[in-house]
Design a protein around this motif. Structure first.
Motif, PDB file in Angstrom:
ATOM      1  N   HIS A   1     -10.089  -5.662  45.470  1.00 57.76           N
ATOM      2  CA  HIS A   1      -9.866  -5.775  44.025  1.00 57.76           C
ATOM      3  C   HIS A   1     -10.009  -7.203  43.516  1.00 57.76           C
ATOM      4  CE1 HIS A   1      -6.204  -7.090  45.973  1.00 57.76           C
ATOM      5  NE2 HIS A   1      -5.868  -7.688  44.849  1.00 57.76           N
ATOM      6  N   LYS A   2     -10.016  -8.199  44.387  1.00 57.84           N
ATOM      7  CA  LYS A   2      -9.861  -9.590  43.948  1.00 57.84           C
ATOM      8  C   LYS A   2     -10.951 -10.102  42.997  1.00 57.84           C
ATOM      9  CE  LYS A   2      -6.576 -11.260  47.339  1.00 57.84           C
ATOM     10  NZ  LYS A   2      -6.412 -10.188  48.352  1.00 57.84           N
ATOM     11  N   PRO A   3     -12.200  -9.646  43.115  1.00 56.98           N
ATOM     12  CA  PRO A   3     -13.187 -10.117  42.134  1.00 56.98           C
ATOM     13  C   PRO A   3     -12.846  -9.745  40.679  1.00 56.98           C
ATOM     14  CG  PRO A   3     -14.313  -9.229  44.050  1.00 56.98           C
ATOM     15  CD  PRO A   3     -12.850  -8.893  44.220  1.00 56.98           C
TER      16      PRO A   3
ATOM     17  N   GLY B   1      -5.202 -16.436  43.153  1.00 55.28           N
ATOM     18  CA  GLY B   1      -5.694 -15.072  43.294  1.00 55.28           C
ATOM     19  C   GLY B   1      -4.674 -13.995  43.039  1.00 55.28           C
ATOM     20  N   SER B   2      -3.413 -14.388  42.797  1.00 53.79           N
ATOM     21  CA  SER B   2      -2.374 -13.373  42.627  1.00 53.79           C
ATOM     22  C   SER B   2      -1.208 -13.994  41.860  1.00 53.79           C
ATOM     23  CB  SER B   2      -1.935 -12.862  44.008  1.00 53.79           C
ATOM     24  OG  SER B   2      -1.055 -11.763  43.859  1.00 53.79           O
ATOM     25  N   VAL B   3      -0.112 -13.317  41.817  1.00 47.67           N
ATOM     26  CA  VAL B   3       1.195 -13.809  41.348  1.00 47.67           C
ATOM     27  C   VAL B   3       1.276 -14.058  39.834  1.00 47.67           C
ATOM     28  CG1 VAL B   3       2.988 -15.559  41.625  1.00 47.67           C
ATOM     29  CG2 VAL B   3       1.671 -14.840  43.602  1.00 47.67           C
TER      30      VAL B   3
ATOM     31  N   VAL C   1       1.868  -4.668  48.223  1.00 47.21           N
ATOM     32  CA  VAL C   1       2.250  -5.883  47.498  1.00 47.21           C
ATOM     33  C   VAL C   1       2.196  -7.103  48.413  1.00 47.21           C
ATOM     34  CG1 VAL C   1       4.073  -7.041  46.204  1.00 47.21           C
ATOM     35  CG2 VAL C   1       3.753  -4.569  45.961  1.00 47.21           C
ATOM     36  N   GLY C   2       1.292  -8.033  48.059  1.00 51.02           N
ATOM     37  CA  GLY C   2       1.280  -9.342  48.698  1.00 51.02           C
ATOM     38  C   GLY C   2       1.876 -10.332  47.703  1.00 51.02           C
ATOM     39  N   GLY C   3       1.089 -10.672  46.683  1.00 51.44           N
ATOM     40  CA  GLY C   3       1.613 -11.413  45.530  1.00 51.44           C
ATOM     41  C   GLY C   3       1.814 -10.483  44.352  1.00 51.44           C
TER      42      GLY C   3
HETATM   43  C1  PLP Z   1      -5.193  -9.841  48.803  1.00 52.24           C
HETATM   44  C2  PLP Z   1      -5.088  -8.425  49.089  1.00 52.24           C
HETATM   45  C3  PLP Z   1      -3.888  -7.732  48.902  1.00 52.24           C
HETATM   46  C4  PLP Z   1      -2.605  -8.395  48.484  1.00 52.24           C
HETATM   47  O1  PLP Z   1      -2.642  -9.148  47.301  1.00 52.24           O
HETATM   48  P1  PLP Z   1      -1.988  -8.642  45.959  1.00 52.24           P
HETATM   49  O2  PLP Z   1      -2.045  -9.811  45.032  1.00 52.24           O
HETATM   50  O3  PLP Z   1      -0.596  -8.215  46.247  1.00 52.24           O
HETATM   51  O4  PLP Z   1      -2.827  -7.535  45.480  1.00 52.24           O
HETATM   52  C5  PLP Z   1      -3.875  -6.382  49.148  1.00 52.24           C
HETATM   53  N1  PLP Z   1      -4.972  -5.725  49.582  1.00 52.24           N
HETATM   54  C6  PLP Z   1      -6.147  -6.365  49.779  1.00 52.24           C
HETATM   55  C7  PLP Z   1      -7.313  -5.587  50.268  1.00 52.24           C
HETATM   56  C8  PLP Z   1      -6.238  -7.729  49.530  1.00 52.24           C
HETATM   57  O5  PLP Z   1      -7.407  -8.336  49.704  1.00 52.24           O
END
Ligand code: PLP
Length: 453
Positions: A111-113, A228-230, A263-265
């Protein structure tokens, strides 16, 4: 029709992002300046962010239009498909309907892009030459490298050392998209040199790498920082996911009872779930569940407190669930979920019990991933597998209670560059790490004091 995939036309791409801020049960407490304890203003953020992004961070507009150029770039992979996981449902013998939103189809595989592209766009429009950033497992670094290459910016990536060596193929992606990549901590910044002097053998952490990237941006006028997050603007850009899901579920004639994300950030989960939060606040019976690793249990065991976003104390203080900015999580395979804090927007909603959180150790997470691979075929990122584990558990609950619920989760990315993690799982080499309570308490004692709060 028993569809397996619900697709939208390119012309149905959302034209605006959804801003949750005006819909929150109470206003988001401001970021605070670490030195003064006062709310940070736009001038405090101007050395590292362009004005458009600073304004999005605090905007109270319910919708923010997506610029035409960003929409054009989005169309390289968006709208993304919503899948009905019929084979997984059958294997689980559940009466539940399971759907997943497939964000793995982006060029960077996650999803990051969705936020990298608008961030690169706004920085280019503001006259920047270069972006500096950190990356954990390499997903964010590769997404930003991809986006910078699209809009014509240089890109410098500080990559957490353990991932730099554990996940070399993401480094290759970044190099192919034209970025410079360094294993963090480096000796290129004061922050990095300080950390290396204190802990020469450190495996690095996202917090350390953030310190380095922020310092790089703050000390170079033609360079900005990109996260990239938060932050709120990141969650905002990611809402393109949930807005599409809403339309796709409507097309399928369905509506969610349970929404799940890892959930990471907090950005993929926020982007996926926030567009549904107003429905819940208006009384719809809907559970929204964020899933994290027991090795980095920010939402489930952290303190709700003001803390730094990085290790060196360079960033503003944010009110969030935190394990303490000095927390260095064990080197688990879901590298993207190893961050000491979480999105303040998400944390407010968890604190106010609008959103639930749960944590799993990595072995059952990989078991759920294997079941998914052997039914649906796609190989999830280890991060994504946390959401799958929760979806499987919810579907099993539906089997046991006979409830025909609609369970939707976000498939945040694929695992094609994480096959080493799957090998470790198949060979029985995975360790389940709990973070010891006394170490957690030690990290929490180092939370910054905030006057009057
Ligand atoms: C970076 C990442 C996450 C965690 O980041 P969030 O900011 O919590 O979305 C989760 N899944 C994938 C595939 C990632 O690349």
């Amino acid at each position: 029709m028993d569809d397996y995939r619900i697709n939208l036309a390119e012309s149905e791409l959302p034209q605006a992002w959804y801003n949750i801020q005006p819909d929150l049960p109470r206003p988001l407490p401001p970021y605070l300046h670490p030195a003064t304890g006062q709310p940070v203003g736009p001038q405090d953020l101007a050395p590292i962010f362009p004005l458009e992004i600073i304004m999005q961070e605090v905007s109270r507009e319910p919708q923010i239009p997506i610029p035409d150029e960003v929409l054009r770039h989005y169309r390289l992979w968006r709208p993304t498909p919503l899948h009905r996981a019929r084979c997984l449902e059958q294997a689980l013998k559940t009466p539940a309907r399971i759907y997943y939103k497939n964000e793995s189809v982006s060029p960077a595989g996650s999803h990051k892009p969705n936020t990298a592209v608008p961030q690169a766009y706004y920085n280019k429009a503001a006259g920047m030459r270069r972006l500096a950033t950190e990356t954990g497992a390499g997903q964010w670094g590769s997404a930003l490298a991809f986006a910078c290459n699209l809009v014509g910016l240089e890109c410098t990536v500080y990559m957490v050392k353990v991932s730099y060596y554990q996940k070399p193929y993401r480094r290759s992606l970044m190099h192919l998209w034209g970025a410079q990549v360094f294993p963090s901590p480096t000796d290129r910044t004061n922050a990095g040199r300080g950390i290396l002097a204190r802990t020469p053998d450190t495996s690095g952490s996202l917090g350390m790498a953030i310190s380095e990237a922020v310092e790089d941006a703050a000390t170079h006028p033609d360079t900005n920082y990109s996260l990239g997050s938060v932050l709120n603007h990141v969650a905002l850009h990611q809402t393109v996911i949930g807005l599409e899901v809403k339309r796709q579920l409507a097309l399928a004639g369905d509506a969610p009872d349970v929404l799940i994300g890892c959930v990471g950030g907090g950005s993929n989960f926020a982007g996926f779930a926030f567009p549904f939060v107003p429905d819940k606040l208006q009384g719809r019976d809907l559970r929204i569940i964020g899933v994290e690793p027991t090795a980095c249990p920010t939402l489930t065991r952290g303190a709700y407190a003001y803390d730094f976003g990085d290790t060196s104390g360079l960033t503003p203080l944010m009110l969030m669930y935190t394990l303490g900015h000095n927390f260095v999580p064990p080197g688990i395979h879901a590298g993207g979920l190893r961050y000491h804090g979480d999105s303040p927007l998400l944390c407010l909603l968890v604190h106010d019990r609008v959103i639930e959180a749960r944590a799993y150790p990595q072995t059952p997470v990989f078991e759920a991933a294997r079941l998914f691979v052997q039914t649906e075929g796609l190989i999830p990122a280890p991060e994504t597998a946390h959401a799958i584990k929760a979806a499987v558990d919810e579907a099993v609950r539906c089997r046991e209670t006979g409830r025909e619920e609609c369970i939707v989760f976000n498939f945040s990315g694929h695992g094609y560059l994480d096959l080493g993690a799957y090998d470790a799982f198949l060979e029985g080499d995975l360790k389940d790490v709990e973070f010891p309570e006394e170490e957690l308490q030690r990290a929490l004692r180092e939370l910054p004091a905030v006057a009057g709060r």
